[in-house]
Write a protein that holds these residues in place. Sequence first.
Motif, mmCIF file in Angstrom:
data_model
loop_
_atom_site.group_PDB
_atom_site.id
_atom_site.type_symbol
_atom_site.label_atom_id
_atom_site.label_comp_id
_atom_site.label_asym_id
_atom_site.label_seq_id
_atom_site.Cartn_x
_atom_site.Cartn_y
_atom_site.Cartn_z
ATOM 1 N N ALA A 1 9.607 16.150 9.504
ATOM 2 C CA ALA A 1 10.158 16.188 10.839
ATOM 3 C C ALA A 1 9.746 17.661 11.597
ATOM 4 O O ALA A 1 9.381 17.906 12.798
ATOM 5 N N GLU A 2 9.896 18.710 10.789
ATOM 6 C CA GLU A 2 9.705 19.937 11.266
ATOM 7 C C GLU A 2 8.189 20.449 11.654
ATOM 8 O O GLU A 2 8.094 21.008 12.720
ATOM 9 N N ASP A 3 7.315 20.050 10.769
ATOM 10 C CA ASP A 3 5.883 20.123 11.145
ATOM 11 C C ASP A 3 5.629 19.200 12.408
ATOM 12 O O ASP A 3 4.922 19.788 13.120
ATOM 13 N N ILE A 4 6.214 18.029 12.548
ATOM 14 C CA ILE A 4 5.768 17.170 13.712
ATOM 15 C C ILE A 4 6.491 17.991 15.175
ATOM 16 O O ILE A 4 5.562 18.084 15.982
ATOM 17 N N PRO B 1 9.074 8.841 1.032
ATOM 18 C CA PRO B 1 9.053 8.988 2.491
ATOM 19 C C PRO B 1 9.106 10.376 2.956
ATOM 20 O O PRO B 1 9.301 11.227 1.896
ATOM 21 N N PRO B 2 8.993 10.355 4.171
ATOM 22 C CA PRO B 2 8.713 11.831 4.696
ATOM 23 C C PRO B 2 10.094 12.599 4.264
ATOM 24 O O PRO B 2 11.150 11.968 4.489
ATOM 25 N N ALA C 1 0.763 -1.323 -0.034
ATOM 26 C CA ALA C 1 -0.078 -0.096 -0.037
ATOM 27 C C ALA C 1 0.899 1.130 0.043
ATOM 28 O O ALA C 1 0.387 2.270 -0.608
ATOM 29 N N LEU C 2 2.149 1.314 0.510
ATOM 30 C CA LEU C 2 2.835 2.445 0.719
ATOM 31 C C LEU C 2 4.042 2.634 -0.345
ATOM 32 O O LEU C 2 4.582 3.229 -0.339
#
Length: 85
Positions: A64-67, A58-59, A52-53
Amino acid sequence: MRTMTATEASRNFSDLLDAIEQGETVTITRGNHPVAEIGPARRRTGSDLRAALADVPPPDDRFAEDIAAAVALLDPERGDPWADA
């Protein structure tokens, strides 16, 4: 494949689930018209997730900044909700 009315399905729900668990697919009717087919759930695996992925990139660093920004917005009084996880 078995057919039953919505009323029968409601009154015999446990038996309906037993039949489905044994691999049977059941058509539910209302007023002589089929409204649903209920069958066994498909077991999901890690390979299903990988497939499915497969086309999802990939991120990136922005992820990472948004998290980090979202975590910074957490209420300091309540603390980190993932600290005990």
